[in-house]
Design an enzyme around this catalytic site. Structure first.
Site, PDB file in Angstrom:
ATOM      1  CG  ASP A 272      18.886 -62.360 118.531  1.00  0.00           C
ATOM      2  OD1 ASP A 272      18.654 -63.559 118.366  1.00  0.00           O
ATOM      3  OD2 ASP A 272      18.112 -61.448 118.184  1.00  0.00           O
ATOM      4  CD  GLU A 314      20.346 -66.056 115.573  1.00  0.00           C
ATOM      5  OE1 GLU A 314      19.427 -66.718 115.099  1.00  0.00           O
ATOM      6  OE2 GLU A 314      20.294 -64.801 115.622  1.00  0.00           O
TER       7      GLU A 314
HETATM    8  C1  GLC Z   1      16.969 -64.655 116.549  1.00  0.00           C
HETATM    9  C2  GLC Z   1      16.277 -65.577 117.527  1.00  0.00           C
HETATM   10  C3  GLC Z   1      14.833 -65.646 117.183  1.00  0.00           C
HETATM   11  C4  GLC Z   1      14.232 -64.268 117.229  1.00  0.00           C
HETATM   12  C5  GLC Z   1      15.016 -63.275 116.376  1.00  0.00           C
HETATM   13  C6  GLC Z   1      14.653 -61.861 116.683  1.00  0.00           C
HETATM   14  O1  GLC Z   1      16.936 -65.148 115.263  1.00  0.00           O
HETATM   15  O2  GLC Z   1      16.894 -66.830 117.545  1.00  0.00           O
HETATM   16  O3  GLC Z   1      14.150 -66.518 118.041  1.00  0.00           O
HETATM   17  O4  GLC Z   1      12.916 -64.296 116.785  1.00  0.00           O
HETATM   18  O5  GLC Z   1      16.407 -63.387 116.599  1.00  0.00           O
HETATM   19  O6  GLC Z   1      15.182 -61.468 117.910  1.00  0.00           O
END
Ligand code: GLC
Length: 614
Positions: A272, A314
């Site tokens: 993430d 991500e």
């Molecule tokens: C990523 C997730 C999102 C979250 C963020 C903080 O972007 O997809 O949903 O708010 O991380 O963890």
């Protein structure tokens, strides 16, 4: 230092471990020395890290070790055109982990081989950003099950040929994670796991060049924490404290946490917010070289201890920043990276009824390195962020801010649009805000008043899914889209969610729609059957594998995207509300309708063709 790892292994495990170490250890050492080598205790720290990796190596269950070997024998296994992802919240899809296990036959029927369950680890009570504020990496959220349930689910999924993907939220932890609690209680080592500043001097200096993720509900990047008597770095919500990866203890602890989850059967980790891992004054503290070094070091560790495991980045960043997250042959990084530009550009193409931005994204997408892939998708649990497209939206001389703001407004329902969505937050008043909403609502199904409008909206749904399925990537369906589920407004009644419109696209799985999935006289049935057919067709064509060649055909009209996959496969997609023609060379077979096609093919509004050369 490798001795420390080998020393804790039993005789029978050593030869293979030694082999893997020989391949990955030099890279790992170089990377970690680059990050932490100047510290006097570096060698001792590294020795301890290696020993802890040895313990986790020894603890890896036999069936997962066997899976590691299987994957190593076929490192590109996840590039296959038969790979299909599905993403869901545990609570929405099955109630809890055991409930998800009951849905495995449904997933198999759809052709799913990869299941991303959104955060299911113990999260902070109250507001927790949909589970993205993790209190413990070693416990399942009690409302969703136990570690035993997790292990049972992963085993069950493995048997069904489905890999479980779990979020691994490595940029921050919740303010009630053990480290945060210890820091609040005055523990200096725990405080050093975070970025804490005694006053505003440094935060103000950093803020000059930082962006903001949630500017309206969580403005700024630092939060004053009374118990710390200082300002903690909080990129996201104030209760999500960023970890300080300049501290080697953070890296070691997080690498071990990831491997413990891998040993419980998690096969893919969605890393993430990877772009934010390293902070540097004078920059936006995104995509820093050290963030890549950290990810490469993590990859080297995975390659030693659990080489069957995949890492997925991500990183919601512009197209040009994306390839770095896959690394290089010398220093591989993640196996998979979200292609958020491709996703957003598909939506822009619908809003503009033109494929200029989308084509630019295709052109800017380089060929994949070995054993790596993009992740393609239509919707996910987050907003559609338009600003990743700034470069592509200005490539033809347009003002990208104006252009993207127009797309954003379109999907919040303005400009005579068929879309029903909500505006999310934006970094600055001149930037486009993000857009929220389920795909069916954004493509016009929710607003459709006549059969004809409904049919057009369904075509738009299939068009975007067709792009994700045929682009050359690992496509991931978002729970509910296969049944054309619409926006869920119930979040507005939940105080802890009401301020975050991303909950619009986080509905509970609709069992009524699910029951109608074979009934093509219904909207869910039509969508489900048409999508399932595309998934089946995709599986039959090697040309649609992630790493098979792709060529953008320049001779298509502006409203259309034409992609050749190899010499024998062609996708034609009409993103406009007007018919578009394309002159075919030679004889082709429409593999959806099973018809021969020659000459000029006219695509009805939002129609798509998958053609195979006869
Ligand atoms: C990523 C997730 C999102 C979250 C963020 C903080 O972007 O997809 O949903 O708010 O991380 O963890």
């Amino acid at each position: 230092m490798s001795d420390r790892l080998l020393a804790v292994l039993s005789e029978d495990l050593r030869p293979l471990a030694a082999q893997r170490l020989a391949a990955a250890e030099p890279v790992l050492r170089r990377l970690l020395a680059g990050l932490y080598g100047e510290r006097a205790d570096f060698d001792a720290w590294l020795g301890e890290l290696m020993e802890s990796l040895g313990v986790l190596y020894a603890a890896r269950p036999a069936e997962l070790r066997a899976l590691d070997l299987e994957r190593l024998a076929c490192p590109g296994w996840f590039l296959s055109q038969r790979m299909l992802g599905y993403c869901a919240y545990v609570q929405n899809f099955g109630g809890d982990l055991n409930g998800v296990a009951e849905r495995v036959p449904y997933l198999r029927e759809l052709g799913v081989s990869y299941l991303h369950l959104l955060p299911f680890l113990r999260a902070r009570g109250g507001e927790n950003d949909g589970g993205f504020a993790v209190s413990s990496f070693d416990e399942v959220e009690p409302a969703l099950g136990s570690n035993a349930d997790l292990m049972a689910l992963t085993a069950n999924l493995r048997l069904a040929g489905i890999s479980l993907c779990s979020d691994f939220i490595l940029n921050h932890v919740a303010d009630d994670h053990a480290w945060a609690r210890a820091a609040k209680a005055g523990d200096a080592d725990a405080r050093a796991m975070f970025h804490v500043f005694p006053d505003r001097a440094m935060p103000d200096r950093y803020e000059r060049t930082l962006g903001q993720v949630f500017p309206q509900v969580a403005p700024g990047n630092f939060s004053f924490i009374e118990e710390l008597d200082g300002w903690a770095w909080t990129t996201f919500y104030p209760y999500q404290w960023d970890l300080n990866y300049a501290n080697p203890a953070v890296f070691a602890a997080m690498a071990a946490a990831l491997l413990r989850l891998a040993n419980r059967g998690v096969e893919v980790f969605r890393l993430d917010s990877t772009a934010f891992l390293w902070k540097r004054e004078g920059t936006n503290s995104m995509n820093q070289p050290e963030a890549h070094q950290l990810l490469q070091a993590l990859r080297a560790i995975v390659d030693i201890v659990a080489p069957g495991v995949l890492l997925k980045a991500e990183a919601i960043v512009p197209t040009r920043e994306l390839p770095a997250y896959l690394g290089s042959a010398e220093a591989p990084e993640c196996h998979i990276a979200y292609h958020s530009s491709l996703m957003a550009a598909g939506w822009v193409a619908l809003a503009e009824q033109g494929t200029g931005v989308l084509r630019e994204v295709v052109r800017n997408t380089p060929a994949l390195p070995a054993a790596a892939t993009w992740l393609s998708y239509v919707r996910c649990h987050d907003d559609i962020g338009w600003n990743v497209l700034r470069a592509e939206a200005s490539a033809d001389g347009s003002d990208s801010a104006v252009r993207l703001a127009r797309a954003a407004r379109f999907f919040s329902g303005a400009e005579g649009s068929y879309a029903i969505g909500a505006a999310f937050q934006s970094t600055d008043p001149n930037a486009a805000h993000g857009s929220n909403g389920m795909a069916a609502s954004l493509t016009g199904l929710q607003a459709a008043r006549t059969d004809e409008e409904g049919a057009l909206a369904l075509r738009r749904m299939l068009l975007l899914h067709g792009l994700a399925l045929s682009f050359g990537a690992l496509p991931v369906l978002y729970m509910g889209d296969e049944l054309a589920m619409e926006n869920d407004y119930s979040y507005q009644d939940r105080p802890q969610h009401a301020m975050d419109s991303r909950w619009l696209q986080r509905p509970v799985f609709d069992l009524q729609r699910w029951k109608h999935r074979y009934d093509v006289s219904t909207v869910p049935g039509t969508m489900h059957q048409a999508l399932a057919k595309l998934v089946r067709l995709r599986g039959r064509h090697d040309a649609l594998a992630a790493n098979a060649p792709r060529t953008l055909l320049a001779d298509a009209p502006d409203g259309m995207l034409a992609l050749a996959r190899g010499e024998r496969f062609l996708t034609l997609m009409n993103f406009s509300g007007r018919p578009q023609g394309y002159a075919l060379q030679g004889v082709w077979r429409d593999c959806v309708a099973e018809q021969e096609k020659v000459g000029t093919l006219v695509l009805e509004p939002y129609a798509m063709y998958w053609l195979v050369r006869e």
